[in-house]
Design an enzyme around this catalytic site. Structure first.
Site, PDB file in Angstrom:
ATOM      1  N   LYS A   1       0.807  -1.231   0.000  1.00  0.00           N
ATOM      2  CA  LYS A   1       0.000   0.000   0.000  1.00  0.00           C
ATOM      3  C   LYS A   1       0.838   1.279   0.000  1.00  0.00           C
ATOM      4  O   LYS A   1       0.290   2.369  -0.071  1.00  0.00           O
ATOM      5  CB  LYS A   1      -0.894   0.003   1.251  1.00  0.00           C
ATOM      6  CG  LYS A   1      -2.007  -1.029   1.193  1.00  0.00           C
ATOM      7  CD  LYS A   1      -2.745  -1.154   2.498  1.00  0.00           C
ATOM      8  CE  LYS A   1      -2.149  -2.149   3.424  1.00  0.00           C
ATOM      9  NZ  LYS A   1      -2.253  -3.559   3.104  1.00  0.00           N
TER      10      LYS A   1
ATOM     11  N   VAL B   1      -6.411  -3.049  -1.551  1.00  0.00           N
ATOM     12  CA  VAL B   1      -7.658  -2.784  -0.812  1.00  0.00           C
ATOM     13  C   VAL B   1      -8.561  -4.009  -0.934  1.00  0.00           C
ATOM     14  O   VAL B   1      -8.832  -4.476  -2.041  1.00  0.00           O
ATOM     15  CB  VAL B   1      -8.406  -1.547  -1.381  1.00  0.00           C
ATOM     16  CG1 VAL B   1      -9.667  -1.269  -0.556  1.00  0.00           C
ATOM     17  CG2 VAL B   1      -7.515  -0.323  -1.408  1.00  0.00           C
TER      18      VAL B   1
ATOM     19  N   ALA C   1      -7.967  -7.114  -0.071  1.00  0.00           N
ATOM     20  CA  ALA C   1      -7.234  -8.361  -0.383  1.00  0.00           C
ATOM     21  C   ALA C   1      -7.655  -8.871  -1.768  1.00  0.00           C
ATOM     22  O   ALA C   1      -7.345  -8.237  -2.770  1.00  0.00           O
ATOM     23  CB  ALA C   1      -7.423  -9.390   0.715  1.00  0.00           C
TER      24      ALA C   1
ATOM     25  N   ASP D   1      -3.349   1.161   8.627  1.00  0.00           N
ATOM     26  CA  ASP D   1      -3.515   0.306   7.448  1.00  0.00           C
ATOM     27  C   ASP D   1      -4.841   0.642   6.737  1.00  0.00           C
ATOM     28  O   ASP D   1      -4.881   0.733   5.507  1.00  0.00           O
ATOM     29  CB  ASP D   1      -3.482  -1.161   7.890  1.00  0.00           C
ATOM     30  CG  ASP D   1      -3.569  -2.107   6.710  1.00  0.00           C
ATOM     31  OD1 ASP D   1      -2.668  -2.068   5.865  1.00  0.00           O
ATOM     32  OD2 ASP D   1      -4.560  -2.864   6.627  1.00  0.00           O
TER      33      ASP D   1
ATOM     34  N   LYS E   1      -5.621   2.440   2.942  1.00  0.00           N
ATOM     35  CA  LYS E   1      -6.558   1.935   1.921  1.00  0.00           C
ATOM     36  C   LYS E   1      -7.533   3.035   1.493  1.00  0.00           C
ATOM     37  O   LYS E   1      -7.883   3.141   0.310  1.00  0.00           O
ATOM     38  CB  LYS E   1      -7.317   0.728   2.466  1.00  0.00           C
ATOM     39  CG  LYS E   1      -6.413  -0.481   2.680  1.00  0.00           C
ATOM     40  CD  LYS E   1      -7.118  -1.587   3.424  1.00  0.00           C
ATOM     41  CE  LYS E   1      -6.181  -2.760   3.673  1.00  0.00           C
ATOM     42  NZ  LYS E   1      -6.726  -3.756   4.584  1.00  0.00           N
TER      43      LYS E   1
HETATM   44  N1  LIG Z   1      -1.247 -11.240   4.532  1.00  0.00           N
HETATM   45  C1  LIG Z   1      -2.407 -10.719   4.100  1.00  0.00           C
HETATM   46  O1  LIG Z   1      -3.494 -11.250   4.363  1.00  0.00           O
HETATM   47  C2  LIG Z   1      -2.413  -9.476   3.248  1.00  0.00           C
HETATM   48  C3  LIG Z   1      -3.634  -8.995   2.745  1.00  0.00           C
HETATM   49  C4  LIG Z   1      -3.636  -7.863   1.912  1.00  0.00           C
HETATM   50  C5  LIG Z   1      -2.444  -7.215   1.628  1.00  0.00           C
HETATM   51  N2  LIG Z   1      -1.277  -7.697   2.172  1.00  0.00           N
HETATM   52  C6  LIG Z   1      -0.042  -6.989   1.836  1.00  0.00           C
HETATM   53  O2  LIG Z   1       0.861  -7.904   1.214  1.00  0.00           O
HETATM   54  C7  LIG Z   1       2.208  -7.521   1.504  1.00  0.00           C
HETATM   55  C8  LIG Z   1       2.952  -8.729   2.063  1.00  0.00           C
HETATM   56  O3  LIG Z   1       2.319  -9.159   3.249  1.00  0.00           O
HETATM   57  P1  LIG Z   1       2.748 -10.541   3.934  1.00  0.00           P
HETATM   58  O4  LIG Z   1       1.669 -10.851   4.898  1.00  0.00           O
HETATM   59  O5  LIG Z   1       3.115 -11.527   2.906  1.00  0.00           O
HETATM   60  O6  LIG Z   1       4.078 -10.074   4.727  1.00  0.00           O
HETATM   61  P2  LIG Z   1       5.304 -11.005   5.233  1.00  0.00           P
HETATM   62  O7  LIG Z   1       4.875 -12.404   5.414  1.00  0.00           O
HETATM   63  O8  LIG Z   1       5.922 -10.282   6.388  1.00  0.00           O
HETATM   64  O9  LIG Z   1       6.323 -10.960   4.008  1.00  0.00           O
HETATM   65  C9  LIG Z   1       7.001  -9.786   3.652  1.00  0.00           C
HETATM   66  C10 LIG Z   1       8.133 -10.180   2.725  1.00  0.00           C
HETATM   67  O10 LIG Z   1       8.722  -8.968   2.253  1.00  0.00           O
HETATM   68  C11 LIG Z   1      10.138  -9.072   2.400  1.00  0.00           C
HETATM   69  N3  LIG Z   1      10.691  -7.733   2.537  1.00  0.00           N
HETATM   70  C12 LIG Z   1      10.371  -6.788   3.435  1.00  0.00           C
HETATM   71  N4  LIG Z   1      11.087  -5.672   3.219  1.00  0.00           N
HETATM   72  C13 LIG Z   1      11.870  -5.936   2.154  1.00  0.00           C
HETATM   73  C14 LIG Z   1      12.845  -5.181   1.442  1.00  0.00           C
HETATM   74  N5  LIG Z   1      13.153  -3.920   1.781  1.00  0.00           N
HETATM   75  N6  LIG Z   1      13.469  -5.760   0.379  1.00  0.00           N
HETATM   76  C15 LIG Z   1      13.173  -7.035   0.006  1.00  0.00           C
HETATM   77  N7  LIG Z   1      12.256  -7.793   0.660  1.00  0.00           N
HETATM   78  C16 LIG Z   1      11.623  -7.243   1.715  1.00  0.00           C
HETATM   79  C17 LIG Z   1      10.327  -9.925   3.623  1.00  0.00           C
HETATM   80  O11 LIG Z   1      11.623 -10.468   3.597  1.00  0.00           O
HETATM   81  P3  LIG Z   1      12.380 -10.895   4.982  1.00  0.00           P
HETATM   82  O12 LIG Z   1      11.707 -12.187   5.373  1.00  0.00           O
HETATM   83  O13 LIG Z   1      13.789 -11.070   4.568  1.00  0.00           O
HETATM   84  O14 LIG Z   1      12.140  -9.785   5.950  1.00  0.00           O
HETATM   85  C18 LIG Z   1       9.243 -10.976   3.391  1.00  0.00           C
HETATM   86  O15 LIG Z   1       9.689 -11.952   2.477  1.00  0.00           O
HETATM   87  C19 LIG Z   1       2.116  -6.340   2.470  1.00  0.00           C
HETATM   88  O16 LIG Z   1       2.229  -5.143   1.747  1.00  0.00           O
HETATM   89  C20 LIG Z   1       0.707  -6.455   3.044  1.00  0.00           C
HETATM   90  O17 LIG Z   1       0.184  -5.218   3.445  1.00  0.00           O
HETATM   91  C21 LIG Z   1      -1.228  -8.804   2.954  1.00  0.00           C
END
Ligand SMILES: NC(=O)c1ccc[n+]([C@@H]2O[C@H](COP(=O)([O-])OP(=O)(O)OC[C@H]3O[C@@H](n4cnc5c(N)ncnc54)[C@H](OP(=O)(O)O)[C@@H]3O)[C@@H](O)[C@H]2O)c1
Length: 376
Positions: free
Chosen positions: A138, A167, A169, A236, A240
């Site tokens: 976002k 927004v 998901a 968050d 959105k």
């Molecule tokens: N999970 C949900 O249900 C959901 C729903 C809607 C939107 N989102 C969005 O989807 C995105 C990912 O969410 P997630 O739940 O998958 O998070 P997550 O499990 O914490 O994964 C984040 C990933 O990004 C990597 N990362 C973070 N900063 C980085 C950087 N500067 N350079 C390279 N890699 C980097 C992390 O690597 P490391 O492991 O090395 O730190 C990790 O692999 C977020 O923007 C979130 O807002 C998630």
């Protein structure tokens, strides 16, 4: 072999041309994909791409040639989805992009599955350099307005940028708003429950388990943001709302959103364990809020509101049992569009609004959309 390329794309065009010549028709992948952030969403995306590639009936012409996380990256000359031949090195995003350009036999798409502001800061350069971007992150859509304007200019120059998963998901919230506006409808207001995490928490919260304990459970279920404080502080949801506002041509920023948090953001950055301890200070306050709502037969809902004049707010509200937001369950998100056409009876987009699989599917669908746009 001869090819014609536009001037800004000369280097890329030559790489594409050379690789296409060398690899020729033997290359299955048309789109070269690079994934940044193989976490919950990024990991689910890899799984979905692998399954799609294994199915001859729906195998998309996409190849994954690089995966980068914060500290390490894996680069491959072969499609990672079908082979294991990868080289691991310390993360370096310039080298990552150079590698994608080197192996590309067609358009390059980067899927940014991080929650990183720093990565969002690179979109405008990527887009203006002919690299397309899909993302659930976002930070570009809700970050500084001048950066967002630079991204818009890069899109107008031909870069494709899709962000449906930012927004709701996996719900078609942004595409619905886009379709309404592109067909001449006029926005009057948007009201929404835009956090699957908070929806889940408030649906589960009946006063028998402390609220902070439910937050911890949501975190370990993978329902919260990487930093759960982003959910509970309302930031968050505010992000959105800013994304939706800008989509509707209302140029607001985060500072313009009046945010009343569920629990205030801690003054220092806390790791999740410390954050759950911090949250427990607010358990009795949440208990009182719940009791107050119940006494009047109402439910607690975290509501985002936007008017066409740009006024925007996010707050915890008590809603009557007959309100559509009260009749939601689990992680439901709702975006309620009140427009010139949908005036007395607003249009609702409702469904599960959190979870890695549905979010990854929206990112995957955006990759396919970009491919269709590029081939039309
Ligand atoms: N999970 C949900 O249900 C959901 C729903 C809607 C939107 N989102 C969005 O989807 C995105 C990912 O969410 P997630 O739940 O998958 O998070 P997550 O499990 O914490 O994964 C984040 C990933 O990004 C990597 N990362 C973070 N900063 C980085 C950087 N500067 N350079 C390279 N890699 C980097 C992390 O690597 P490391 O492991 O090395 O730190 C990790 O692999 C977020 O923007 C979130 O807002 C998630």
């Amino acid at each position: 072999m001869s090819c014609v390329v536009q001037e800004p794309s000369v280097t890329h065009g030559l790489n594409v041309g050379t690789n296409a010549f060398v690899q020729g028709a033997s290359s299955r992948a048309n789109v070269t994909l690079g994934l940044i952030g193989p976490g919950r969403v990024g990991g689910a995306l890899i799984g979905q791409l692998r399954r799609a590639c294994a199915d001859p009936h729906r195998r998309p012409p996409v190849g994954l040639f690089g995966i980068a996380s914060r500290n390490v990256m894996r680069l491959a000359d072969q499609d990672i989805l079908v082979g294991e031949c990868v080289e691991t090195s310390p993360s370096d995003l310039d080298a990552f992009v150079a590698h994608l350009r080197k192996v590309a036999t067609g358009p390059i798409v980067i899927a940014d599955c991080t929650a990183s502001d720093e990565i969002a800061g690179r979109y405008a350069d990527w887009l203006s350099g002919g690299i397309h971007v899909v993302t659930p992150n976002k930070f570009a859509g809700s970050g500084p307005l001048d950066r967002w304007s630079a991204i818009q200019r890069a899109r107008e120059a031909g870069g494709h940028h899709r962000y449906e998963a930012t927004v709701g998901a996996g719900l078609p919230v942004i595409n619905t708003l886009r379709d309404l506006l592109d067909t001449g409808d006029e926005l009057i207001a948007i009201e929404g429950m835009l956090s699957g995490t908070i929806a889940w928490l408030l649906n589960r919260y009946d006063g028998t388990t402390p609220f902070s304990k439910l937050v911890k459970e949501a975190y370990y279920k993978g329902l919260t943001e990487p930093n759960p404080a982003d959910d509970l502080s309302g930031m968050d949801v505010a992000r959105k709302l800013v994304i939706l506002a800008r989509e509707a041509g209302i140029g607001i920023s985060l500072d313009d959103v009046c945010v009343t948090p569920v629990v205030p953001m801690p003054t220092t950055n806390l790791n999740p364990k410390a954050y759950f301890a911090y949250m427990s200070n607010y358990d009795s306050e949440m208990q009182s809020r719940l009791q107050r709502a119940r006494l009047s037969g109402r439910t607690l809902r975290y509501v985002a509101s936007l008017s066409a004049n740009g006024s925007a707010s996010v707050r915890l509200e008590e809603m009557g049992a007959d309100h559509p937001f009260s009749r939601t369950g689990l992680t439901d998100n709702v975006a309620r569009f009140c427009t010139s056409r949908y005036d007395s009876n607003p249009l609702h987009v409702q469904g599960p609004g959190a979870g890695a699989e549905v979010t990854a599917a929206a990112v995957f669908a955006d990759v396919l959309r970009v491919m269709r746009e590029l081939s039309s």
